[in-house]
Design an enzyme around this catalytic site. Structure first.
Site, PDB file in Angstrom:
ATOM      1  N   HIS A  18     -30.259  27.356  23.978  1.00 28.92           N
ATOM      2  CA  HIS A  18     -30.631  27.348  25.383  1.00 28.92           C
ATOM      3  C   HIS A  18     -29.757  26.344  26.107  1.00 28.92           C
ATOM      4  O   HIS A  18     -28.806  25.813  25.541  1.00 28.92           O
ATOM      5  CB  HIS A  18     -32.122  27.076  25.589  1.00 28.92           C
ATOM      6  CG  HIS A  18     -32.594  25.770  25.007  1.00 28.92           C
ATOM      7  ND1 HIS A  18     -32.128  24.568  25.439  1.00 28.92           N
ATOM      8  CD2 HIS A  18     -33.478  25.498  24.020  1.00 28.92           C
ATOM      9  CE1 HIS A  18     -32.715  23.601  24.763  1.00 28.92           C
ATOM     10  NE2 HIS A  18     -33.528  24.136  23.877  1.00 28.92           N
ATOM     11  N   HIS A  21     -28.762  22.943  24.467  1.00 30.71           N
ATOM     12  CA  HIS A  21     -27.671  23.001  23.483  1.00 30.71           C
ATOM     13  C   HIS A  21     -26.334  23.172  24.198  1.00 30.71           C
ATOM     14  O   HIS A  21     -25.339  22.542  23.856  1.00 30.71           O
ATOM     15  CB  HIS A  21     -27.837  24.208  22.556  1.00 30.71           C
ATOM     16  CG  HIS A  21     -29.113  24.249  21.785  1.00 30.71           C
ATOM     17  ND1 HIS A  21     -30.098  25.166  22.031  1.00 30.71           N
ATOM     18  CD2 HIS A  21     -29.563  23.483  20.761  1.00 30.71           C
ATOM     19  CE1 HIS A  21     -31.105  24.979  21.189  1.00 30.71           C
ATOM     20  NE2 HIS A  21     -30.809  23.961  20.413  1.00 30.71           N
ATOM     21  N   CYS A 126     -53.079  17.316   5.654  1.00 29.68           N
ATOM     22  CA  CYS A 126     -53.527  18.629   6.118  1.00 29.68           C
ATOM     23  C   CYS A 126     -52.577  19.678   5.564  1.00 29.68           C
ATOM     24  O   CYS A 126     -51.375  19.627   5.815  1.00 29.68           O
ATOM     25  CB  CYS A 126     -53.531  18.712   7.646  1.00 29.68           C
ATOM     26  SG  CYS A 126     -53.761  20.419   8.223  1.00 29.68           S
ATOM     27  N   CYS A 129     -50.732  21.705   8.291  1.00 30.44           N
ATOM     28  CA  CYS A 129     -49.615  21.019   8.951  1.00 30.44           C
ATOM     29  C   CYS A 129     -48.538  20.612   7.950  1.00 30.44           C
ATOM     30  O   CYS A 129     -47.430  20.276   8.347  1.00 30.44           O
ATOM     31  CB  CYS A 129     -50.090  19.737   9.631  1.00 30.44           C
ATOM     32  SG  CYS A 129     -51.344  19.984  10.864  1.00 30.44           S
ATOM     33  N   CYS A 143     -58.498  17.819  10.317  1.00 26.40           N
ATOM     34  CA  CYS A 143     -57.190  17.815  10.963  1.00 26.40           C
ATOM     35  C   CYS A 143     -57.358  18.067  12.458  1.00 26.40           C
ATOM     36  O   CYS A 143     -58.042  19.011  12.849  1.00 26.40           O
ATOM     37  CB  CYS A 143     -56.315  18.902  10.355  1.00 26.40           C
ATOM     38  SG  CYS A 143     -54.865  19.268  11.363  1.00 26.40           S
ATOM     39  N   HIS A 146     -55.792  21.702  13.080  1.00 24.89           N
ATOM     40  CA  HIS A 146     -56.357  22.894  12.462  1.00 24.89           C
ATOM     41  C   HIS A 146     -57.882  22.852  12.369  1.00 24.89           C
ATOM     42  O   HIS A 146     -58.520  23.869  12.143  1.00 24.89           O
ATOM     43  CB  HIS A 146     -55.777  23.088  11.061  1.00 24.89           C
ATOM     44  CG  HIS A 146     -54.331  23.467  11.085  1.00 24.89           C
ATOM     45  ND1 HIS A 146     -53.328  22.539  11.215  1.00 24.89           N
ATOM     46  CD2 HIS A 146     -53.730  24.681  11.051  1.00 24.89           C
ATOM     47  CE1 HIS A 146     -52.169  23.163  11.219  1.00 24.89           C
ATOM     48  NE2 HIS A 146     -52.376  24.456  11.139  1.00 24.89           N
ATOM     49  N   LYS A 306     -40.173  19.159  30.561  1.00 26.93           N
ATOM     50  CA  LYS A 306     -39.155  19.353  29.559  1.00 26.93           C
ATOM     51  C   LYS A 306     -39.130  20.819  29.188  1.00 26.93           C
ATOM     52  O   LYS A 306     -40.168  21.446  29.054  1.00 26.93           O
ATOM     53  CB  LYS A 306     -39.476  18.520  28.317  1.00 26.93           C
ATOM     54  CG  LYS A 306     -38.315  18.547  27.351  1.00 26.93           C
ATOM     55  CD  LYS A 306     -38.669  18.092  25.963  1.00 26.93           C
ATOM     56  CE  LYS A 306     -37.468  18.367  25.056  1.00 26.93           C
ATOM     57  NZ  LYS A 306     -37.738  18.148  23.649  1.00 26.93           N
ATOM     58  N   LYS A 309     -39.443  25.724  24.069  1.00 22.61           N
ATOM     59  CA  LYS A 309     -39.544  27.123  23.723  1.00 22.61           C
ATOM     60  C   LYS A 309     -41.000  27.577  23.820  1.00 22.61           C
ATOM     61  O   LYS A 309     -41.309  28.653  24.311  1.00 22.61           O
ATOM     62  CB  LYS A 309     -39.030  27.313  22.298  1.00 22.61           C
ATOM     63  CG  LYS A 309     -38.676  28.715  21.983  1.00 22.61           C
ATOM     64  CD  LYS A 309     -37.910  28.785  20.670  1.00 22.61           C
ATOM     65  CE  LYS A 309     -38.710  28.165  19.539  1.00 22.61           C
ATOM     66  NZ  LYS A 309     -38.102  28.469  18.236  1.00 22.61           N
TER      67      LYS A 309
END
Length: 714
Positions: A18, A21, A126, A129, A143, A146, A306, A309
């Site tokens: 994107h 980069h 976890c 994770c 967690c 989760h 920011k 994605k």
RNA sequence: GGCGGUGUAGCUCAGUCGGUAGAGCGGGGGUCUCAUAAGCCCUGUGUCGGCGGUUCGAGUCCGCCCACCGCCA
């Protein structure tokens, strides 16, 4: 001869490229070109980071191998850089054998220095994770992401004695390298210094929880920590550990000040610590000199946030490039951002700058000068020169301003210098009025001299443009009768009067056709359903060159802006502009983000498709606990139940609701939002609320209390 | 909470050693007509975040406060 080694970070192949980069890479390319221009021996490296858990996961999900995922994605970057005229000398992939060997060699040195030891780490883990959590971050032993019970696990790791290097690092920050600060800009140096000064813990440099990585030498079951792996690319790409270290000797600083060799790592501010703390510490341990400088730049923001994605507000380079060309985007990126600071990216500012700098400025001046001179001198450059005039002085000033700007990474000022030169040429022409002279007296020596000056000014502007927009630079030179050297211009090309006398001029359609912002946005809104294309389309867009003018086919292909949106409205929106995919940027304002401005109808005209909407997973949730976040006026920490699942999220609703009002209430949440940390709390979702006009006061979306928690909202 | 940074014209930003504030863009007015409805000229009395201090004089140094950002915890 001075030698310069410039690097970008290696990009993680899990990401699609994107604009972030692209920015880093284009900055590096511009710097590399600047140094080549000075006649220096330059090596410019970029590449891809291909190991790690995320790739492993993607591969598992797709039923393929991590290597296959990497092999598929790495070329995406290579193609993009090629398309953007990025002149890297090498492209390293961390899955290459040359890299693995170099990493092994570096680790052998760390080991030989006595800086590696094995220790075990235990804590709450976890499985979801694949990460350890400090006890305080767990919620009732579960967690926070989760909601599953954490397990007490023990992991054995290889550790690097980072703590040993604190003093040497601080001294590095204090003294710099060869009289320059080790980290630029200064504010980032301060951050790094205070990070190190506050104490360094040893760093775990192996992992047993993943398999996709470089096997840790003599530690079966361990792979090398991705950052130790990735950072080493800067050396392995030079052949470190290969037995042939000629490039290391040539481009890596010797550490004793011998020779004028500088290695500069260009990085985004988010990965500064790895480059300015861990990397030099590894090198100190290995007995390898540290690089010369780590240069950190800011982020491109979209709607003050920011780009990320998962938030879906990523600007992909293709869109504007389809319409305006590679060089227009390179110019915008470098001219728009105050280097080191964050900047906001918007199509509006892109179009404004495009028109002001490139269409009305450089492009128009080129047109008027070439047309006038060609008409006056039978299609040829003037045959008289003039070596004392205001354009010459403006060119000299522009060149020196430009050079100073490049040397201190102020690329926006380098662009300013070029604009100032173009403005000077325009002013010169207005003052001399060659169009009147030619009518009154014909092609007199005086007229030759005037056009010589204007063309020379343009020639110098084109030379200065080369690092920023190489194809446009070459095209300007071609049109004014100068051969553009394949390798690009050199410092000597700044010498006044190098334009050949009596050489053929090349009139051509506008290099940067003026963009009609209204037509552009209309075209985009009308084509919102066009799928976003991640793949850059190589080659030129055929449409959009102004009709009926003599065209210059070969040169158009490199950087033709393809017509943008023409002044003529309605009918003739070029296919290129129309087909350009819009950035998929729903401008939502998460209620969990108190700093984000209220969503307005600024982009209200943009429609999204039903498929795009369905990417948002809206669910009914029941608030089961609520408490105000300490030291925050607006934030409320909520525990919600979404069907079977419980989660913690943070919402900016504390100004309007008390915890008591919330518990038991049904709310609507965005369930598939990427986690975000707010005041140290990880938020996993976002509560929907209307943002009242004026105050921005939140008002929660109501849902009938009988609707079961977990119900999908659509 | 600790450390660092930022806050200057509508927007994006410059302001070196303290001396009554600048650029580009946008807006407004004028003008030429070679050029891409481009160019050129004119046009900014802005509480330089706030309060207090040092100084003959502070955007520029010091203190406190506010807002925002970053790094760390």
């Amino acid at each position: 001869m001075p030698r310069r080694y410039l690097t970008t970070p290696i990009y993680y192949v899990n990401d699609r490229p994107h604009i972030g980069h692209l920015y880093t890479t284009v900055v590096a390319d511009a710097l590399a070109r600047f140094h080549r221009f000075l006649g220096e021996d330059v090596r410019f490296l970029t590449g891809t980071d291909e190991h790690g858990q995320k790739i492993e996961k993607v591969a598992r999900a797709e039923g393929t191998t991590p290597q296959a995922v990497a092999d598929r994605n790495a070329p995406t970057f290579q193609r993009l850089w090629k398309r953007f005229e990025v002149g890297n000398d090498d492209f390293i992939r961390t899955t290459e054998a040359r890299h693995r060997r170099g990493v092994e060699a570096l680790i052998a040195r760390l080991d030989a220095a006595g800086d590696l030891y094995v220790a075990s780490h235990e804590g709450w883990y976890c499985v979801g994770c694949e990460a350890f959590y400090p006890e305080k971050d767990l919620l009732d032993g579960r967690c926070p992401t989760h909601g599953t019970a954490a397990e007490w696990q023990k992991e054995e790791n290889v550790f690097f004695r980072l703590s040993r290097y604190a003093d040497r690092l601080l001294s590095l920050y204090e003294k710099g390298v060869d009289g320059r600060p080790f980290v630029y800009p200064e504010t980032r140096l301060n951050e790094v210094r205070s990070f190190v000064a506050s104490g360094l813990k040893d760093l775990s440099v192996s992992r047993t929880s993943i398999q996709w990585g470089i096997p840790f030498p003599s530690r079966p079951g361990h792979v090398v920590y991705v950052w130790l792996d990735a950072l080493t690319n800067y050396l392995t790409a030079l052949g470190f550990g290969s037995g042939d270290e000629g490039l290391v000797a040539r481009y890596w600083p010797s550490g004793d000040g011998r020779g004028d060799v500088r290695a500069v790592h260009l990085v985004g501010k988010d990965i500064l610590r790895f480059h300015a703390v861990y990397w030099p510490a590894f090198l100190m341990s290995a007995g390898v000199p540290v690089p010369s400088q780590v240069v950190s730049h800011g982020w491109w923001l979209r709607d003050q946030m920011k780009m990320s994605k998962s938030v879906g507000n990523v600007v992909r380079p293709d869109d504007l490039v389809e319409s305006f060309g590679v060089d227009a985007l390179r110019w915008h990126l470098l001219a728009e951002m105050a280097f080191g600071q964050d900047a906001s990216f918007s199509d509006e500012s892109f179009l404004a700058r495009y028109n002001a700098d490139l269409a009305n400025g450089l492009g128009n001046t080129l047109s008027r000068v070439v047309r006038m001179a060609a008409d006056a001198f039978g299609g040829k450059t003037p045959s008289e020169r003039c070596d004392d005039n205001e354009v010459m002085r403006a060119a000299a000033k522009a060149a020196s301003d430009w050079r100073r700007a490049f040397e201190s990474y102020r690329l926006q000022e380098a662009a300013d210098a070029i604009r100032a030169l173009v403005t000077a040429i325009d002013g010169y022409l207005t003052a001399r009025e060659p169009w009147k002279l030619v009518k009154a007296e014909g092609a007199t020596p005086a007229l030759h001299r005037i056009h010589h000056n204007a063309l020379e000014g343009l020639r110098v502007a084109a030379v200065l443009l080369w690092p920023i927009a190489p194809a446009a630079s070459a095209e300007v030179l071609r049109r004014i009768g100068c051969a553009a050297p394949e390798a690009g211009p050199r410092e000597g090309d700044l010498e006044w009067g190098r334009i050949p006398l009596g050489a053929p001029l090349v009139p051509a359609p506008p290099l940067f056709p003026r963009a009609d912002a209204k037509a552009y946005f209309a075209a985009h809104d009308a084509h919102k359903e066009t799928p976003v294309t991640d793949q850059p389309k190589p080659g030129a867009t055929p449409d959009g060159v102004a009709p009926s003018a003599p065209s210059a086919p070969s040169a158009q292909s490199a950087n033709s802006p393809a017509g943008a949106a023409p002044a003529a409205p309605a009918a003739g929106v070029p296919a290129a502009a129309a087909a350009a995919a819009p950035p998929s940027a729903p401008s939502e304002t998460p209620s969990t983000s108190p700093s984000a401005p209220a969503a307005t109808s600024a982009e209200g005209g943009a429609r999204i498709t039903i498929e795009e909407f369905f990417r948002t997973d809206l669910r009914v949730a029941e608030v089961i606990a609520a408490e105000k976040v300490e030291r925050s006026k607006k934030l409320m920490k909520l525990r919600v139940r979404i069907g079977e699942e419980e989660r913690t999220l943070v919402a900016g609703i504390a100004t309007a609701y008390s915890p008591e009002q919330l518990v038991g209430r049904k709310v609507v949440v965005v369930a598939n939002l990427a986690p975000a940390r707010l005041m140290g709390i990880e938020s996993n979702g976002m509560v929907l609320a209307a943002s009242l006009p004026g105050t921005g006061e939140p008002s929660l979306l109501a849902v009938d209390p009988s609707v079961p928690s977990g119900t999908k909202v659509k």
